[in-house]
Scaffold this motif. Structure first.
Motif, mmCIF file in Angstrom:
data_model
loop_
_atom_site.group_PDB
_atom_site.id
_atom_site.type_symbol
_atom_site.label_atom_id
_atom_site.label_comp_id
_atom_site.label_asym_id
_atom_site.label_seq_id
_atom_site.Cartn_x
_atom_site.Cartn_y
_atom_site.Cartn_z
ATOM 1 N N LEU A 117 0.852 -1.191 0.000
ATOM 2 C CA LEU A 117 0.000 0.000 0.000
ATOM 3 C C LEU A 117 0.883 1.233 0.000
ATOM 4 O O LEU A 117 1.678 1.425 0.914
ATOM 5 C CB LEU A 117 -0.902 -0.015 1.233
ATOM 6 C CG LEU A 117 -1.775 1.208 1.483
ATOM 7 C CD1 LEU A 117 -2.695 1.481 0.299
ATOM 8 C CD2 LEU A 117 -2.584 1.024 2.748
ATOM 9 N N GLN A 138 -3.125 -2.134 5.435
ATOM 10 C CA GLN A 138 -2.812 -3.068 4.357
ATOM 11 C C GLN A 138 -3.181 -4.490 4.754
ATOM 12 O O GLN A 138 -3.824 -5.210 3.983
ATOM 13 C CB GLN A 138 -1.332 -3.000 3.985
ATOM 14 C CG GLN A 138 -0.962 -3.976 2.885
ATOM 15 C CD GLN A 138 0.480 -3.870 2.433
ATOM 16 O OE1 GLN A 138 1.102 -2.830 2.552
ATOM 17 N NE2 GLN A 138 1.015 -4.956 1.923
ATOM 18 N N GLU A 168 -5.938 -6.845 2.913
ATOM 19 C CA GLU A 168 -5.503 -8.133 2.361
ATOM 20 C C GLU A 168 -6.341 -9.272 2.937
ATOM 21 O O GLU A 168 -6.710 -10.202 2.214
ATOM 22 C CB GLU A 168 -4.021 -8.358 2.621
ATOM 23 C CG GLU A 168 -3.133 -7.478 1.758
ATOM 24 C CD GLU A 168 -1.660 -7.547 2.114
ATOM 25 O OE1 GLU A 168 -0.859 -7.165 1.245
ATOM 26 O OE2 GLU A 168 -1.306 -7.964 3.241
ATOM 27 N N PHE A 204 -2.330 -6.009 -3.286
ATOM 28 C CA PHE A 204 -1.710 -4.752 -3.695
ATOM 29 C C PHE A 204 -0.632 -5.021 -4.727
ATOM 30 O O PHE A 204 0.166 -5.933 -4.572
ATOM 31 C CB PHE A 204 -1.136 -4.018 -2.478
ATOM 32 C CG PHE A 204 -2.204 -3.496 -1.573
ATOM 33 C CD1 PHE A 204 -2.810 -2.279 -1.823
ATOM 34 C CD2 PHE A 204 -2.622 -4.225 -0.479
ATOM 35 C CE1 PHE A 204 -3.823 -1.802 -1.009
ATOM 36 C CE2 PHE A 204 -3.628 -3.765 0.348
ATOM 37 C CZ PHE A 204 -4.230 -2.545 0.076
#
Length: 79
Positions: free
Chosen positions: A2, A55, A59, A65
């Motif tokens: 990210l 992040q 996820e 990402f």
């Protein structure tokens, strides 16, 4: 990884997650998400641990990402 505010916003949009839900999942305040997204196409500034927490939360919700020359996002392939 990210890296930009737009990448974060796009990730949330892909899975239909509101800012408050992303913040709760990551264990950060909703204003943290707002500040990150306000960076737009620029790199996110702030505490690295907050960026990592966001992040990880996205996820876990099915986001992957991408940073192959420019930041991007996609849904993880379902097995």
């Amino acid at each position: 990884m990210l890296t930009t505010g737009n990448q974060l916003k796009a990730a949330r949009a892909l899975i239909g997650m509101e800012q408050q839900d992303a913040a709760s999942s990551a264990g950060v305040h909703v204003n943290t998400i707002r500040s990150m997204e306000a960076a737009g196409p620029s790199p996110i500034t702030g505490r690295a641990q907050n960026v990592q927490a966001v992040q990880r939360a996205l996820e876990a919700a099915g986001i992957e990402f991408l940073n192959h020359g420019s930041p991007g996002v996609r849904l993880k392939a379902k097995l």
